[in-house]
Design a protein around this motif. Structure first.
Motif, PDB file in Angstrom:
ATOM      1  N   LYS A   4      13.637  23.060  63.652  1.00 55.77           N
ATOM      2  CA  LYS A   4      14.793  23.974  63.739  1.00 55.77           C
ATOM      3  C   LYS A   4      15.210  24.424  62.340  1.00 55.77           C
ATOM      4  O   LYS A   4      15.508  25.606  62.113  1.00 55.77           O
ATOM      5  CB  LYS A   4      15.937  23.234  64.439  1.00 55.77           C
ATOM      6  CG  LYS A   4      17.245  23.984  64.479  1.00 55.77           C
ATOM      7  CD  LYS A   4      18.263  23.215  65.328  1.00 55.77           C
ATOM      8  CE  LYS A   4      19.705  23.566  64.978  1.00 55.77           C
ATOM      9  NZ  LYS A   4      20.254  22.819  63.823  1.00 55.77           N
TER      10      LYS A   4
ATOM     11  N   SER B 193      12.913  26.961  60.883  1.00 55.01           N
ATOM     12  CA  SER B 193      13.149  28.275  61.479  1.00 55.01           C
ATOM     13  C   SER B 193      14.422  28.911  60.911  1.00 55.01           C
ATOM     14  O   SER B 193      14.399  30.033  60.412  1.00 55.01           O
ATOM     15  CB  SER B 193      13.252  28.115  62.994  1.00 55.01           C
ATOM     16  OG  SER B 193      13.910  29.206  63.563  1.00 55.01           O
ATOM     17  N   GLU B 194      15.522  28.179  60.967  1.00 53.76           N
ATOM     18  CA  GLU B 194      16.813  28.723  60.519  1.00 53.76           C
ATOM     19  C   GLU B 194      16.800  29.125  59.051  1.00 53.76           C
ATOM     20  O   GLU B 194      17.246  30.214  58.669  1.00 53.76           O
ATOM     21  CB  GLU B 194      17.908  27.676  60.716  1.00 53.76           C
ATOM     22  CG  GLU B 194      18.359  27.545  62.162  1.00 53.76           C
ATOM     23  CD  GLU B 194      19.359  26.396  62.329  1.00 53.76           C
ATOM     24  OE1 GLU B 194      19.757  26.148  63.475  1.00 53.76           O
ATOM     25  OE2 GLU B 194      19.712  25.747  61.314  1.00 53.76           O
TER      26      GLU B 194
ATOM     27  N   PRO C 220       8.976  30.929  62.844  1.00 54.69           N
ATOM     28  CA  PRO C 220       9.188  30.748  64.286  1.00 54.69           C
ATOM     29  C   PRO C 220       8.597  29.415  64.740  1.00 54.69           C
ATOM     30  O   PRO C 220       7.496  29.057  64.308  1.00 54.69           O
ATOM     31  CB  PRO C 220       8.440  31.920  64.915  1.00 54.69           C
ATOM     32  CG  PRO C 220       8.227  32.904  63.801  1.00 54.69           C
ATOM     33  CD  PRO C 220       8.132  32.096  62.545  1.00 54.69           C
TER      34      PRO C 220
ATOM     35  N   ASP D  36      11.732  29.550  68.796  1.00 55.62           N
ATOM     36  CA  ASP D  36      12.833  28.621  68.486  1.00 55.62           C
ATOM     37  C   ASP D  36      13.396  27.997  69.761  1.00 55.62           C
ATOM     38  O   ASP D  36      14.600  27.789  69.895  1.00 55.62           O
ATOM     39  CB  ASP D  36      13.913  29.335  67.652  1.00 55.62           C
ATOM     40  CG  ASP D  36      13.280  30.002  66.443  1.00 55.62           C
ATOM     41  OD1 ASP D  36      12.285  29.442  65.919  1.00 55.62           O
ATOM     42  OD2 ASP D  36      13.733  31.084  66.048  1.00 55.62           O
TER      43      ASP D  36
END
Lengths: 322, 322, 322, 322
Positions: free
Chosen positions: B113, B116-117, B122, B285
């Motif tokens: 996560k 990704s953030e 992705p 995600d």
């Protein structure tokens, strides 16, 4: 042909898978010969407590596949006292027990031998011990199942071992004998096998593991017999010397359980039947054993004067193959 | 339809049986869609070390049935440092990885996560954790196999337990979650289940066991989650209070191994295929989850903001049925 | 709160692993609530023959782990006759049975629904069927164990298949449903899965196998549901078309046996307990089902008006992954 | 001490679990002695096709636990032609193979004996055959695993058998030998065992089963060796004579698969190592055998002039105990 009318049957000492299959085979073979079977509960304790049950043909249905022993078992230290054995013999005589069949290890068979020598109770032994330490039989009952249990457990460890960079230490049964550790270690390809029969050089072990890691081997399984060291001790030695992260498995009594393997069921069935043949032949104070594919009878005295030693060739072999 | 050309695939954290079946299903489903698969070794470490392998259809043949993970796994504490994640993202971009597929537990998914953030990589997650503590999926991969391993081991203990008059204490995995202890204890009919979620009253436990013995119950199995107490601690408590002889089993990493069950193979195959469907849908995600017999996709953020709690009804049920 | 005093309990139709765990859970949960349990032998036949036994807490000890059903089971075609059902209802009323708990498949539940509708006997159903063809439950009892049995057997076949150049054909259960064949085929990576729900094109199958052999694949496993074709028929088709040597395995009732898996034990324990909760709630003529991780109650009428269909996505998936 | 530099290694005939463990043990034991190992694929076919691979220490890692044989196997009927054997010998000589190690049954060992007698190729045999029909060894490799596979399958059948009122017929391997049927039937307590060595009296069998049913026995398991009759034939006989409903299981090649048992792994490891010891001793044209717990070497000629006969005492025993 003997005129035996009633026999006692008991399991004693540490339980072993296949004991129930012996109980079934002795009972059914006896019933066919019109011999009554009294099953004593909890080994010698059941004799002293007069805790027994008459067994019929159908009482022993559906038990062959079950681990443990429906007769239960116990260790009875007071049986080392001659007066206690005298009391047991008196009870057996009162109950009209002509022969006592003892399923157990060296300790239990020794109790039986004394009952016979001192008190004149005819005894027949069936070797059951996961350590395979009883002389005059190639295999004791329970050994094969125990080894398979240990190997299956360690096989699962091997899966996860390959996913990590760690050493896994498995503690198995064997207070005085490294048999289970050695044979299971051979069967799994363990990196090291620590047994009471061979002194452990932790420096050499640490060095070996260090070398292997340098050569790219990223995981290892170490088997240790409880009589040699605890898994925690082995772990501490390795962590102190080479800083390896270790993980511990202690199998415990799982090794005494499980449905018996085909080998143990067949061996138990044959030995149980041979007990009744020996009774009919008037062949007492012997232990039934397996030699090649045949059953043999050896005087208890001879059996108990020796013990199966670990085959040092196999220790060497395990080193070569791992 | 997205224009994904190449995906990264990794297993991370504690290994779980069924991870290989996910690897197989993701790879084969991707290959059919002309998407390349790069497998990174040892989780995030393999990204940082650029340690990867291109996977073809046949590379993943014969792996579904194997425990552990052919991609291996590790815990990478430094991944908590943003700069380290930046470095990983740069490597992934250099390699042309369009999506990173992470098979692992809450910790590994959290790493994903953040990737990704913060870094715009992705990510798609597949829940694998023997503790079944991941939200938004009825079951995580590995849970079912682990429970069967524990139950089969305890079943063997039950055999031998009936032969003796003793308490057997089994320590199972679960640092923060009592799931494995509770469910296996229910499945085996354990006398007591000691878990982190419920405070242990050793006086009450000792009293219960004492009462049961008085009523004729001669043996008991006590399951304890490692995060609650060690088996040795439980043993000491019982021995001090009521003098029971106890025997200890510590299953350890055996619980992470073994050929996956049918359930884990099927779940892993379906989830692995769903990963590729999500990729084709441009659905990133998210974590794939099982809900009833359907597969669902839940945003990682939502998944990680919750966690599966133990069902207290089952704690109660285990008490009623044992 | 209802004032139920006595319930009847029966297993019916094809036996399924886990039935004993339901019997145990219903009995113990009922006893705790001061409800008496009468177990009827051989399903509806035991009612008609007044062949039953009162079950106490300890009567159901040690049965959870056993395959089959201690209540035994039978198919009773004459139960389709209303007069026969009337007779059964009269007997149940005479015995003071307030609710009848039926563990079985769609056929048995239909018998129960009729008993309730026509004769006013309150009924509660527990879904047990290895075909997983019962609606309103994600899983029926016995499915999980059956699948594992089939997968373990086929896994052994895979070992030997890799040693030879042959096709192996495995016939599994499923007269009207391809569920077992499909799910086990997916879990083993079978080359072909032949099921009643999908017409078999033997020309295409032969061609596919021929192509695979040309590409180097030297062995294959074909799973066939008994309701689609016999293994011998499939073998003949392949031998006629492409001259492949085939070997046949017919698993038969092995698929109904075995100690239940952890999943089946837990599901059975929870469902058995839920039966008693439903009784206390006065919630009759329902079937207990699993939905996500929760238990639900659905009117029998609704349950029996539908049936679980095979998920065609999984048929497709099996084709992609093999 | 011989000056052997390179050996050939092959598996031949029907595959047996444990063959891989022999391959591993021969290879590792040879490598330690600086002897090269060439593994020929598909038995004698691999020699004729010059299809082989040099094996190193690490090539045989992780194979002990796998069923089947990584060298694969085949039956090569043309090896009965002397010219074909001549060609094979020439190839072996060209490749500098000093000794050929053959893992297989009586047929494969006969091929080896002819290679040696006619062509002067030194040969060492390792007995592998699930029928245990090879003389001069207490056990052949694969027997123990096969028996456990059959017993575990039949044990599942026993569960479900007790739930019904039916006869279950299980067909097991054994074209000329009833060994597997007899030993597994003894280990499971089968009601009847039908083997090639004993003529079948279907009238007597039907009468026995009829009597048992009258006495309350409601189910039975009948084991039949494929070489004696097919399960369908037995079923038809029983249905015609006494109208019993029967259910059929045909285990097929499942009996050749599975991860080898502890016994087979240990036996295979020891025999594989003994092969290399025999090579070093210059002891050729022998088969390694197990006698009691020791390994022995017997001239192939002697081995092949006899064959293990079924022990008729065990046939009788199975009748007494069931």
């Amino acid at each position: 042909m003997s005129d035996i009318k009633r026999i006692g049957l008991m399991t004693s000492g540490g339980d072993a898978p296949g004991m129930n299959a012996v109980i079934r085979a002795v009972t059914r073979s006896a019933v066919v010969e019109n011999i009554e079977v009294y099953g004593f509960l909890r080994g010698f304790a059941g004799i002293l407590d007069k805790d027994y049950k008459k067994f019929t043909y159908s009482d022993v249905g559906g038990i062959m596949e079950r681990g443990g022993t429906i007769l239960r078992t116990s260790r009875v230290p007071e049986f080392k006292v001659p007066e206690v054995r005298k009391k047991a013999a008196d009870i057996l005589k009162d109950l009209g027990i002509d022969v006592l069949v003892i399923i157990g290890g060296n300790g239990s068979l020794t109790g039986g031998k004394l009952l016979s020598e001192e008190q004149g109770i005819p005894v027949i032994g069936v070797p059951a011990s996961i350590d395979n330490d009883i002389a005059y039989t190639d295999m004791s009952i329970g050994v094969d199942t125990c080894l398979n249990t240990v190997v299956e457990a360690m096989q699962k460890l091997k899966d996860t071992a390959s996913s990590h960079e760690r050493a896994f230490i498995v503690e198995v049964m064997g207070r005085t004998s490294g048999y289970v550790a050695l044979m299971s270690g051979l069967a799994i390809g363990a990196e090291a096998i620590i047994i009471p029969e061979v002194p452990t050089d932790y420096d050499a072990l640490a060095e070996k593991m260090w070398d292997e890691r340098k050569r790219g081997k990223i995981n290892s399984i170490i088997v240790v017999a409880e009589g040699s060291a605890s898994a925690y001790t082995v772990a501490r030695h390795l962590e102190n010397r080479i800083g390896f992260e270790t993980r511990i498995t202690i199998l415990g009594h799982i090794q005494r359980g499980g449905s018996p393997t085909a080998f143990d069921r067949i061996l138990a069935s044959r030995m149980g039947n041979e007990v009744v043949k020996a009774i009919k032949d008037g062949d007492f104070d012997v232990m039934i054993g397996l030699s090649k594919n045949d059953l043999i009878r050896t005087p208890l005295e001879k059996v108990l004067s020796e013990s199966n030693k670990l085959d040092m060739e196999i220790v060497k072999l395990a080193g070569i193959l791992s």
